[in-house]
Motif scaffolding. Structure first.
Motif: not given
Length: 586
Positions: A61-67
């Motif tokens: 969420a903080a880095l806006n990367i895929r989970l």
């Protein structure tokens, strides 16, 4: 008031009777995480730092990367995300800026070494540091012209004190302060992180005072702020039996400075940067400006928090990073001692009246690297070849500056600066002899020791380069044998060296018991093969490359040690250069 270490809660607490199906790797992860629950765990897996469970959810969420997810634990999917090792500093900066702490866990052996202990052995890993806002040292994460101070605030009986340290430069200072002066002192230092006792945070007046800095607070147990332990830590650090030689410090000052050293030992896993002896700021020696006045005057930042448009941005004509940091400190801490003020002005007047030497030195300073921070990275064993070069080039330029003053009648303050411009000729020569012209960023890349410096190194390089030529010759031979003109010998970290042809040429490749080509892998658009000859050659190349890098690393350690042996003199030189840059700028 929530402190930084309360933002990241302890989120992994596996049961003792956890699933029998848990993998050895995940078992290792959970063990490391539970011992380091004070931050997001960057768990090294090959070329990536992976995050799992709640850490992954927070970081994604903080880095806006895929989970994504990886297997199950206690019946639940394991959340997962990751960042590439080669670009992790960009992500690290984002997380630190958002108030997170990051625990860096590295692989301490290769997969091949792990297999020697057993086929199912997990690669050994260990935490090498915890990254916090006040313990940054990476050049890419810091403002080159601004100090990044870690500050400790303490109260012993009725006495308050602060101590602050820039880990990237080794600058350590202390000050005894009254309760009414805390906000002014904090605003002057402008710390990146504040250490405070959990006990002190129970006092409402401290909560009210520190409200503007609430997001920077890290609370620690009161035992971390014990004055006797703090004094002992400082004595051990400087290898002295008493701190009296450095100043008449109060118990509270020693406790605050000791707490900083303790925190660095905790976060850096026992490894400390070079830290200069503490300088005591005596009450009344600088003009204290309360936080509201400082903000309204826009001394270093505008009301919107920007540097651009502040008084600092308008006055700062320094050209070096260290000079810029010193100028900012001097502007934030106006002197009250008339003699010291006049000494500064005498130096400024000297350069004002002699434009020739002014312009000469300005042209030298334009080329000056950041010796201070390079020295700090080397002392923490996080330096690279370019840090060695920065120290070499900076000290060489220092000698040029020293020579420029010959024949001049200098004011007393400038004489003191000149005396600290030690020429370091032997060290500069040793570094110049050893280093290649074009240097890589990381020592792991190799290729930074100059040809001719070591006969053994040159022989290994020759073998490596000749082996690479043998690969080219093999490719030509394999094209001749197969008749496939677009056949290529390629390399990656998984398969090593392999032969590759396009899928449409698969039928033309000779395979079978009589063929030298052994099928390895069929891809969407290509087919890969190996040969015994190529595998044997790969082993020789890898062995030569490993020996080559190991030898270069040995030379690097030797050069770093030589630099640290001159550390005190280099520190005096960098301080003199910064003062000189500020004087020229004014």
């Amino acid at each position: 008031m929530k402190t930084n270490n309360q933002k990241q809660q302890k989120i992994i607490n596996p049961k003792k009777d956890a699933e029998k199906s848990i993998t050895p790797m995940m078992s290792q992860y959970l063990s490391i995480k539970n011992e380091n629950s004070n931050g997001l765990l960057f768990y090294r897996m090959g070329d990536f730092y992976e995050l799992f469970f709640e850490d992954a959810i927070i970081a994604a969420a903080a880095l806006n990367i895929r989970l994504t997810k990886r297997g199950k634990h206690l019946g639940e999917d394991i959340a997962m995300c990751g960042v590439p090792v080669h670009s992790h500093e960009n992500y690290l900066a984002q997380l630190i800026k958002q108030g997170h702490k990051v625990v860096i866990c590295e692989q301490t052996e290769s997969p091949a070494e792990a297999k020697k202990r057993g086929v199912k052995s997990v690669v050994r890993r260990e935490v090498v540091r915890t990254v916090t806002a006040g313990t940054l040292i990476e050049e890419t994460l810091l403002d080159r012209k601004k100090n990044n101070f870690l500050l400790a605030l303490i109260k012993i009986q009725s006495k308050h004190a602060i101590a602050w340290l820039d880990m990237s430069t080794g600058d350590l200072q202390t000050q005894s302060i009254s309760e009414s002066s805390i906000t002014a002192a904090m605003a002057r230092v402008d710390p990146g992180e504040i250490l405070i006792s959990e006990k002190l945070l129970t006092h409402q007046y401290i909560i009210d005072i520190l409200e503007p800095w609430a997001g920077l607070l890290t609370s620690l147990p009161p035992s971390r702020f014990d004055s006797a332990n703090g004094n002992l830590r400082l004595q051990n650090l400087y290898k002295v039996k008493t701190m009296d030689a450095f100043g008449n410090f109060t118990r509270a000052e020693l406790a605050a400075a000791g707490a900083l050293i303790d925190y660095l030992q905790l976060t850096q896993k026992g490894r400390l940067p070079r830290i200069m002896p503490p300088k005591q700021v005596v009450e009344g020696s600088v003009l204290e400006i309360d936080a509201a006045t400082r903000r309204n005057l826009e001394l270093t930042r505008t009301l919107t928090g920007e540097r651009s448009g502040s008084l600092l941005s308008l006055l700062d004509q320094t050209v070096t990073a260290a000079g810029g940091r010193l100028f900012s400190k001097q502007l934030s801490s106006p002197l009250t001692d008339v003699k010291a003020i006049n000494s500064r002005l005498d130096i400024v007047q000297f350069f004002y009246e002699d434009r020739k030497i002014l312009d000469l030195l300005k042209n030298i300073f334009v080329k000056m690297p950041d010796i201070e921070r390079a020295l700090s990275r080397i002392s923490l064993a996080r330096g690279g070849p370019r840090d060695l070069a920065a120290i070499r080039d900076g000290l060489y330029l220092s000698a040029e500056i020293y020579s420029s003053f010959h024949g001049y009648m200098l004011p007393e303050g400038l004489q003191n600066i000149e005396n600290n411009l030690d020429q370091h000729a032997d060290l500069v020569q040793a570094l110049d002899d050893a280093l290649e012209i074009d240097l890589p960023l990381h020592i792991r890349d190799g290729g930074f020791i100059a040809s001719g410096y070591s006969q053994g190194l040159d022989e290994l390089r020759k073998f490596r380069d000749e082996s690479r030529q043998l690969v080219v010759e093999l490719q030509k031979n394999y094209i001749k044998i197969s008749g496939v003109l677009n056949l290529k010998i390629k390399h990656n970290n998984v398969l090593g060296y392999f032969v590759e042809v396009s899928l449409r040429n698969k039928e033309r490749m000779p395979v079978g018991s009589d063929s030298i080509f052994i099928h390895r892998q069929t891809m969407k658009n290509a087919v890969r093969y190996s040969t015994v000859e190529l595998s044997e050659l790969e082993g020789k190349i890898a062995s030569a490359a490993d020996k080559l890098l190991a030898m270069e690393l040995t030379f690097f350690d030797s050069l770093a040690k030589k630099i640290l042996e001159h550390g005190n003199k280099i520190t005096l030189t960098t301080s003199a250069l910064a003062q000189l840059d500020v004087s020229i700028a004014l």
